[in-house]
Design a protein around this motif. Structure first.
Motif, short mmCIF file in Angstrom:
data_model
loop_
_atom_site.label_atom_id
_atom_site.label_comp_id
_atom_site.label_asym_id
_atom_site.label_seq_id
_atom_site.Cartn_x
_atom_site.Cartn_y
_atom_site.Cartn_z
N THR A 145 0.83 -1.21 0.00
CA THR A 145 0.00 0.00 0.00
C THR A 145 0.86 1.25 0.00
OG1 THR A 145 -1.73 -1.17 1.23
CG2 THR A 145 -1.83 1.23 1.23
N TRP A 146 1.92 1.23 0.79
CA TRP A 146 2.84 2.36 0.85
C TRP A 146 3.50 2.60 -0.51
CZ3 TRP A 146 8.44 2.11 3.01
CH2 TRP A 146 8.99 3.39 3.04
N ALA A 147 4.01 1.54 -1.11
CA ALA A 147 4.68 1.68 -2.40
C ALA A 147 3.71 2.15 -3.47
CB ALA A 147 5.31 0.35 -2.82
N GLY A 148 2.51 1.58 -3.49
CA GLY A 148 1.53 1.97 -4.49
C GLY A 148 1.07 3.40 -4.35
N THR A 149 1.15 3.92 -3.13
CA THR A 149 0.73 5.30 -2.87
C THR A 149 1.85 6.30 -3.06
OG1 THR A 149 -0.85 4.47 -1.22
CG2 THR A 149 -0.35 6.81 -1.16
N ALA A 150 3.07 5.92 -2.67
CA ALA A 150 4.17 6.89 -2.60
C ALA A 150 5.05 6.94 -3.83
CB ALA A 150 5.03 6.58 -1.37
N VAL A 151 5.21 5.82 -4.53
CA VAL A 151 6.10 5.80 -5.70
C VAL A 151 5.31 6.28 -6.92
CG1 VAL A 151 7.67 4.40 -7.08
CG2 VAL A 151 7.36 3.89 -4.66
N ASN A 152 5.98 6.92 -7.85
CA ASN A 152 5.27 7.65 -8.90
C ASN A 152 4.88 6.80 -10.11
OD1 ASN A 152 5.58 10.09 -7.42
ND2 ASN A 152 7.68 10.21 -8.13
N ASP A 153 5.84 6.36 -10.87
CA ASP A 153 5.56 5.66 -12.12
C ASP A 153 5.10 4.22 -11.86
OD1 ASP A 153 5.91 5.85 -15.17
OD2 ASP A 153 6.95 3.99 -14.68
N THR A 154 4.19 3.73 -12.70
CA THR A 154 3.63 2.38 -12.49
C THR A 154 4.71 1.31 -12.50
OG1 THR A 154 1.53 3.04 -13.52
CG2 THR A 154 1.98 0.68 -13.36
N SER A 155 5.62 1.38 -13.46
CA SER A 155 6.68 0.37 -13.52
C SER A 155 7.56 0.41 -12.28
CB SER A 155 7.53 0.57 -14.78
OG SER A 155 8.13 1.85 -14.79
N GLN A 156 7.81 1.61 -11.76
CA GLN A 156 8.61 1.74 -10.54
C GLN A 156 7.86 1.20 -9.32
OE1 GLN A 156 9.34 5.95 -10.70
NE2 GLN A 156 11.21 5.73 -11.91
N VAL A 157 6.56 1.40 -9.30
CA VAL A 157 5.74 0.86 -8.22
C VAL A 157 5.82 -0.67 -8.20
CG1 VAL A 157 3.37 0.51 -7.42
CG2 VAL A 157 4.12 2.78 -8.09
N VAL A 160 -2.27 -3.05 -7.46
CA VAL A 160 -3.69 -2.70 -7.34
C VAL A 160 -3.85 -1.28 -6.82
CG1 VAL A 160 -5.85 -3.25 -6.16
CG2 VAL A 160 -4.39 -5.10 -6.98
N VAL A 161 -3.07 -0.92 -5.81
CA VAL A 161 -3.16 0.43 -5.24
C VAL A 161 -2.79 1.47 -6.29
CG1 VAL A 161 -2.22 2.01 -3.51
CG2 VAL A 161 -2.75 -0.34 -2.88
N LYS A 162 -1.75 1.19 -7.05
CA LYS A 162 -1.31 2.13 -8.08
C LYS A 162 -2.37 2.29 -9.16
CE LYS A 162 1.29 4.72 -10.63
NZ LYS A 162 1.26 6.18 -10.38
N LEU A 163 -2.98 1.19 -9.57
CA LEU A 163 -4.03 1.27 -10.59
C LEU A 163 -5.23 2.06 -10.06
CD1 LEU A 163 -3.94 -2.36 -12.06
CD2 LEU A 163 -2.98 -0.27 -13.03
N THR A 164 -5.52 1.92 -8.78
CA THR A 164 -6.58 2.72 -8.16
C THR A 164 -6.21 4.20 -8.18
OG1 THR A 164 -7.12 0.88 -6.67
CG2 THR A 164 -7.92 3.07 -6.04
N ARG A 165 -4.95 4.47 -7.91
CA ARG A 165 -4.45 5.85 -7.90
C ARG A 165 -4.48 6.47 -9.28
NH1 ARG A 165 1.82 6.58 -6.46
NH2 ARG A 165 2.16 8.72 -7.17
N ASN A 166 -4.20 5.66 -10.31
CA ASN A 166 -4.21 6.19 -11.68
C ASN A 166 -5.61 6.62 -12.10
OD1 ASN A 166 -1.52 5.69 -11.87
ND2 ASN A 166 -1.68 3.90 -13.19
#
Length: 218
Positions: free
Chosen positions: A183-195, A212-218
């Motif tokens: 959850t932290w990584a998906g919220t704090a890191v910027n680019d999807t590949s980096q997440v 999943v968190v990153k896709l939600t953020r996008n």
């Protein structure tokens, strides 16, 4: 397709030893060194100390722009709908709050540093939403100069790379669970590949949660 072979061969030559090292270095049956992290570090060193051979550039570009996206899609395909709904639903409030706070904080800091409004906006959306993609999409709308766009992209990329390497170390030092770290990584890191890379370096489960968190953020 033949022009891609040198670059793809080079990437395979970097990935195979990294995966072997990961499998050999374990503590209590758990891997302590990630193949993703090893490959990233070796790739950065190779690019900056030796340079990327001209013949390898088409294949490397193809891997970054096409194969990496396919890999992320395949990772998402492994997740069940239940996982997505549980993780994504729980992350919505966290993501929304972090986006607002990040935009406000970055804009405030950029103003204090005397940066232009356009650059501050680009850094804000890049930090809070989806990295380089958000910057590129926002730049024409606010009529940002090329120099401002390039600087914002470079800044977000560098900090994203640092996060890939540092966050997993911090997560282990703090004893974070796979779910919390993802959850932290998906919220704090910027680019999807980096997440995805950050999550997978920590663990497979953390990588799935981060995706999943990153896709939600996008």
């Amino acid at each position: 397709m033949r022009r891609y072979l040198p670059g793809l061969t080079l990437l395979a030559a970097l990935a195979a030893p990294a995966m072997l090292i990961q499998s050999r270095i374990t503590v209590g049956g758990r891997t302590v060194v990630s193949a993703v992290a090893i490959a990233i570090v070796v790739g950065v060193l190779l690019r900056n100390l030796v340079g990327l051979p001209e013949a390898c550039k088409p294949g490397v570009t193809f891997a970054v722009k096409r194969l990496l996206r396919i890999g992320i899609a395949l990772l998402g395909a492994q997740l069940s709908l239940g996982q997505v709904l549980r993780t994504g639903g729980a992350a919505v409030l966290v993501v929304a709050l972090c986006i607002v706070l990040a935009i406000v904080a970055v804009r405030f800091v950029s103003m204090r540093m005397g940066l232009s409004d356009r650059l501050g906006t680009l850094l804000g959306v890049g930090t809070s939403i989806c990295g380089v993609s958000a910057i590129v999409a926002t730049a024409p709308a606010i009529e940002a100069r090329q120099e401002e766009t390039s600087l914002a992209v470079a800044t977000i990329t560098v900090f994203g790379l640092l996060a890939v390497l540092i966050y997993p170390l911090l997560g282990r030092a703090l004893g974070l669970t796979d779910g919390f770290f993802g959850t932290w990584a998906g919220t704090a890191v910027n680019d999807t590949s980096q997440v995805v890379a950050t999550g997978l370096i920590f663990s497979q489960q953390a990588g799935e949660v981060a995706t999943v968190v990153k896709l939600t953020r996008n």
